[in-house]
Design a protein around this motif. Structure first.
Motif: not given
Lengths: 156, 162
Positions: A45-59
């Motif tokens: 989940i962390i990796d996918l966020r860093l790769l651009g999934v769920a951009p609406a949520i701040p890292v």
């Protein structure tokens, strides 16, 4: 190698292999799978966020997930040591097991570096190219570690 | 049922899949990667439904759902492949039926959420607690997926009648 032979013949190691109890080998193996799910599940989940999934949520708001990564890691360190003890002499000489350990070490380094890079206080709100490279590396190495772990049962 | 199991295991497909030495280990590996995606995506959503990790806005978390669904699709496909290759190992195992039961519970629970409660997600902001109905749905989902994992991993050891 004498140490691994001794380890394999300790009472605990013998119990893990020989006991018919569901709490011996089967439950330790299951704990290892639960730990895997926590560790790789949260890390993906962390990796996918860093790769651009769920951009609406701040890292930064995903920081709480690292506790599941570490919880899963410690569950698997303990269950893994128990599984290793039960077959110490064989596992210590198995190349596929060494490969698995190396892949886990690499994935941990990638995870620690990506946290420093993307989750540091006052850092940039969007992940840097560096952080994204660590995310890809982490995903690839966890998948490879799972593969090596599975293949330990087939490639002796 | 005995006849059906014998028939399936003697089909061309079943015996040829078994003959491919790499097929079983490859399906197993994919099954473990799939479970990580599924538990990762569903787990973070379930925990937020239960009121944990409130910094994460629920509606935006849905962006991870396609990855959880992809994990489920990988595991459904590889799971069917296991069954085709070794039907007797599953069809006579109580643990396998328990696993199917928990997959159905998790699926119906998710459908119930989507059809009745899901629209209320959009009105919940970040940092907001969830209503009791969300907490129950999240807890049922999280418990069911770990029960699926437990039954799957314990399948060779539990309820085989040996």
């Amino acid at each position: 190698m004498a140490f691994f032979a001794w380890l394999q013949h300790t009472g605990l190691a013998m119990w893990i292999v020989q006991s018919d109890s569901i709490w011996a080998y089967p439950s330790i193996l299951t704990a290892h799978t639960v730990g895997l799910a926590l560790l790789v599940g949260a890390a993906s989940i962390i990796d996918l966020r860093l790769l651009g999934v769920a951009p609406a949520i701040p890292v930064a708001q995903f920081d709480g997930l690292f506790r599941f990564v570490w919880a899963g890691f410690y569950v698997n360190l303990v269950s893994g040591l128990l599984l290793f003890a039960s077959e110490a002499a064989d596992k210590a000489a198995q190349p596929m097991f060494m490969l698995k350990l190396a892949l886990i070490a690499g994935a941990l380094v990638a995870t620690i570096r990506l946290r420093r890079e993307a989750f540091a206080a006052g850092g940039p709100p969007e992940p840097s190219p560096h952080a994204r490279r660590y995310a890809v590396t982490s995903l690839a190495l966890w998948a490879a570690a799972i593969t090596a772990g599975r293949l330990m049962a087939y490639v002796k | 049922m005995n006849d059906a199991v014998v028939w399936l295991s003697t089909t061309w497909l079943s015996s040829h899949m078994r003959d491919l030495k790499w097929m079983w280990p490859t399906c197993e590996t994919l099954h473990f990667i799939g479970l990580s995606l599924l538990i990762g995506g569903a787990g973070v959503f379930d925990l937020r439904l239960m009121g944990f990790m409130r910094r994460l806005p629920i509606a935006a978390l849905k962006a991870f759902m396609p990855y959880a669904i992809a994990g489920f699709a990988i595991n459904l496909t590889t799971g069917v492949a296991f069954f085709v290759m070794m039907p007797a190992q599953y069809a006579f195992s109580i643990t396998w039926y328990a696993k199917l039961f928990f997959i159905i519970v998790a699926g119906l629970n998710a459908m119930l959420f989507e059809t009745t409660l899901g629209s209320r997600v959009l009105t919940l902001g970040a940092d907001e607690d969830t209503p009791m109905s969300f907490k129950i749905v999240g807890a049922v989902s999280l418990f069911s997926w770990f029960a699926v994992l437990y039954c799957g991993r314990m399948l060779p050891y539990l309820g085989t009648g040996n």
